[in-house]
Design an enzyme around this catalytic site. Structure first.
Site, short mmCIF file in Angstrom:
data_model
loop_
_atom_site.label_atom_id
_atom_site.label_comp_id
_atom_site.label_asym_id
_atom_site.label_seq_id
_atom_site.Cartn_x
_atom_site.Cartn_y
_atom_site.Cartn_z
N HIS A 1 4.30 -12.88 4.78
CA HIS A 1 3.24 -13.65 4.10
C HIS A 1 3.79 -14.61 3.06
O HIS A 1 3.07 -15.02 2.16
CB HIS A 1 2.22 -12.68 3.46
CG HIS A 1 1.47 -11.86 4.46
ND1 HIS A 1 0.73 -10.74 4.13
CD2 HIS A 1 1.32 -12.03 5.81
CE1 HIS A 1 0.18 -10.23 5.24
NE2 HIS A 1 0.53 -11.00 6.26
N THR B 1 0.45 0.23 2.64
CA THR B 1 -0.37 -0.87 3.15
C THR B 1 -1.66 -0.33 3.75
O THR B 1 -1.66 0.71 4.40
CB THR B 1 0.41 -1.76 4.15
OG1 THR B 1 -0.47 -2.73 4.69
CG2 THR B 1 1.06 -0.96 5.26
C1 BJW Z 1 0.33 3.13 -2.42
C2 BJW Z 1 0.72 3.19 -3.73
C3 BJW Z 1 1.92 3.83 -3.97
C4 BJW Z 1 -1.10 2.16 -3.74
N1 BJW Z 1 2.61 4.34 -2.97
N2 BJW Z 1 1.01 3.67 -1.44
C5 BJW Z 1 -7.10 -9.64 14.89
C6 BJW Z 1 -8.31 -9.02 14.71
C7 BJW Z 1 -9.12 -9.37 13.64
C8 BJW Z 1 -8.73 -10.35 12.73
C9 BJW Z 1 -7.54 -10.94 12.91
C10 BJW Z 1 -6.73 -10.60 13.97
N3 BJW Z 1 -5.60 -11.35 13.91
C11 BJW Z 1 -5.69 -12.15 12.84
C12 BJW Z 1 -6.85 -11.92 12.20
C13 BJW Z 1 -7.33 -12.60 10.99
C14 BJW Z 1 -6.67 -12.12 9.72
C15 BJW Z 1 -6.98 -10.65 9.48
O1 BJW Z 1 -6.15 -9.78 9.57
N4 BJW Z 1 -8.21 -10.35 9.11
C16 BJW Z 1 -8.58 -8.95 8.82
C17 BJW Z 1 -8.95 -8.84 7.36
C18 BJW Z 1 -9.65 -8.55 9.75
N5 BJW Z 1 -5.23 -12.33 9.76
C19 BJW Z 1 -4.71 -13.52 9.55
O2 BJW Z 1 -5.42 -14.48 9.38
C20 BJW Z 1 -3.20 -13.63 9.58
N6 BJW Z 1 -2.82 -14.71 10.41
C21 BJW Z 1 -2.74 -14.60 11.75
O3 BJW Z 1 -2.86 -13.53 12.31
O4 BJW Z 1 -2.51 -15.79 12.41
C22 BJW Z 1 -2.92 -15.87 13.77
C23 BJW Z 1 -4.44 -15.95 13.81
C24 BJW Z 1 -5.11 -16.74 12.91
C25 BJW Z 1 -6.52 -16.81 12.96
C26 BJW Z 1 -7.23 -16.04 13.88
C27 BJW Z 1 -6.53 -15.24 14.77
C28 BJW Z 1 -5.12 -15.20 14.74
C29 BJW Z 1 -2.68 -13.96 8.18
C30 BJW Z 1 -2.93 -12.88 7.22
C31 BJW Z 1 -2.48 -13.33 5.82
C32 BJW Z 1 -2.78 -12.31 4.74
N7 BJW Z 1 -2.50 -12.89 3.48
C33 BJW Z 1 -2.61 -12.07 2.27
C34 BJW Z 1 -2.42 -13.00 1.05
C35 BJW Z 1 -0.95 -13.39 0.93
C36 BJW Z 1 -0.67 -14.13 -0.34
C37 BJW Z 1 -0.88 -13.30 -1.58
O5 BJW Z 1 -0.20 -12.29 -1.81
O6 BJW Z 1 -1.76 -13.70 -2.36
O7 BJW Z 1 -1.62 -11.06 2.29
S1 BJW Z 1 -4.13 -11.15 2.21
C38 BJW Z 1 -3.42 -9.73 1.43
O8 BJW Z 1 -3.54 -8.61 2.32
C39 BJW Z 1 -1.93 -10.04 1.30
C40 BJW Z 1 -1.31 -8.74 1.70
O9 BJW Z 1 0.02 -8.92 2.11
C41 BJW Z 1 -2.23 -8.25 2.79
C42 BJW Z 1 -2.15 -6.79 3.04
O10 BJW Z 1 -2.48 -6.06 1.90
P1 BJW Z 1 -1.81 -4.66 1.64
O11 BJW Z 1 -0.37 -4.83 1.43
O12 BJW Z 1 -2.19 -3.74 2.72
O13 BJW Z 1 -2.45 -4.25 0.21
P2 BJW Z 1 -3.77 -3.40 -0.09
O14 BJW Z 1 -4.08 -3.58 -1.52
O15 BJW Z 1 -4.84 -3.70 0.86
O16 BJW Z 1 -3.33 -1.90 0.20
C43 BJW Z 1 -2.36 -1.24 -0.58
C44 BJW Z 1 -2.23 0.18 -0.06
O17 BJW Z 1 -1.19 0.81 -0.79
C45 BJW Z 1 -3.50 1.02 -0.25
O18 BJW Z 1 -3.79 1.68 0.99
C46 BJW Z 1 -3.13 2.05 -1.32
O19 BJW Z 1 -3.69 3.32 -1.09
C47 BJW Z 1 -1.64 2.10 -1.17
N8 BJW Z 1 -0.92 2.42 -2.40
N9 BJW Z 1 -0.27 2.54 -4.51
C48 BJW Z 1 2.08 4.24 -1.70
N10 BJW Z 1 2.39 3.95 -5.25
#
Ligand code: BJW
Length: 246
Positions: free
Chosen positions: A114, A193
């Site tokens: 990302h 994640t």
């Molecule tokens: C602990 C802890 C500790 C706490 N120890 N654990 C297929 C189906 C449906 C939708 C899509 C699909 N393919 C693509 C999509 C669309 C979209 C998507 O996924 N949408 C869903 C929401 C449904 N994806 C995209 O658009 C991606 N692009 C793509 O696939 O291109 C092709 C395409 C485009 C369009 C249509 C179709 C295909 C791009 C995704 C980009 C995400 N960007 C972000 C922002 C980045 C910049 C920034 O940082 O500001 O990335 S969003 C945000 O979420 C960020 C993160 O990297 C990402 C994931 O978050 P993460 O890391 O999981 O954090 P949290 O807070 O959610 O979870 C933390 C976890 O840790 C929790 O569970 C806690 O319990 C745990 N935790 N402390 C261990 N100490």
């Protein structure tokens, strides 16, 4: 949880998310007190949100750049870097985080899915992304120097991947090539994640399809928990040193 069964032939693919940096003091996105609490995700994590109000988006990322001054890698980052030092090319780390803490801990084989908080790129021209640690003053949207030299005004944007945008060129291909070469010797570990964001959330399925085995370490069960062979609930900084200490 038992340590991962790493042998001389094992290849380890690790996927990390915001939870791995939580113990360094960086808020996650979706937890209580997270970066998105009280925010509309469409406003700060999509191109449309940026186009509508670049100042609001730059305020969000500038605050995050400022906050990086006070953080350092934690035990989870260090445990992963130490394992990479043993496995060499049989290790690959794909991170969704943009904070650079894996590299700060010594990890070298890192795929940033990302992007990176400390880089910017032009929102209009094809100039390559460049290092940019600046936290911009409120009310200031930085402009592209190259475009300005050509007589145009174009706003810089953080070099990160927003919803609806493609991942950086080659990022997924590098992960897939690593996985295919490992085949049934592939071990996959996801850490901190929520399992909600694609394509990262489906890596576990791709690994299972090629016969690899899958582990998950997370503070609480994420959306895709049932798709892993082994699940350990708890803090990454407490669990990873044991899990990776074979
Ligand atoms: C602990 C802890 C500790 C706490 N120890 N654990 C297929 C189906 C449906 C939708 C899509 C699909 N393919 C693509 C999509 C669309 C979209 C998507 O996924 N949408 C869903 C929401 C449904 N994806 C995209 O658009 C991606 N692009 C793509 O696939 O291109 C092709 C395409 C485009 C369009 C249509 C179709 C295909 C791009 C995704 C980009 C995400 N960007 C972000 C922002 C980045 C910049 C920034 O940082 O500001 O990335 S969003 C945000 O979420 C960020 C993160 O990297 C990402 C994931 O978050 P993460 O890391 O999981 O954090 P949290 O807070 O959610 O979870 C933390 C976890 O840790 C929790 O569970 C806690 O319990 C745990 N935790 N402390 C261990 N100490």
């Amino acid at each position: 949880m038992q340590p991962l069964p790493i042998t001389d032939r094992s290849h380890l693919l690790v996927l990390t998310g915001a939870g791995v940096s939580a113990e360094s003091g960086i808020p996650t996105f979706r937890d209580a007190g997270g970066l998105w609490e009280g925010k509309d995700v469409r406003e700060v994590a999509t191109w449309d949100g940026f186009a509508a109000d670049p100042l609001r988006v730059w305020r969000f990322y500038s605050e995050r750049r400022r906050a990086m001054a006070d953080v350092a890698p934690n035990a989870a980052h260090r445990a992963l870097a130490a394992l990479e030092a043993r496995l060499g090319d049989r290790f690959l780390l794909a991170t969704q985080n943009i904070d650079g803490l894996h590299q700060a801990a010594g990890s070298q084989r890192v795929v940033e899915l990302h992007g990176n908080l400390m880089r910017s790129r032009c929102s209009a021209c094809d100039r390559p992304p460049f290092e940019d640690r600046q936290a911009y003053r409120d009310g200031v949207a930085p402009l592209c120097g190259r475009c300005r030299a050509a007589g145009k005004d174009a706003v810089l944007r953080p070099d990160v991947v927003w919803f609806g945008e493609l991942l950086p060129p080659g990022a997924l291909a590098r992960v897939e090539t690593f996985g295919r070469a490992a085949g049934r010797e592939l071990l996959f570990l996801a850490v901190g994640t929520s399992g909600l964001v694609e394509p990262a959330a489906s890596l576990v399925d791709a690994v299972a399809r090629i016969g690899g085995r899958t582990w998950l370490v997370n503070a609480e069960p994420p959306a895709n928990a049932a798709r892993f062979d082994h699940v350990a609930l708890g803090a990454a900084g407490a669990l990873l040193p044991t899990l990776l200490a074979a």
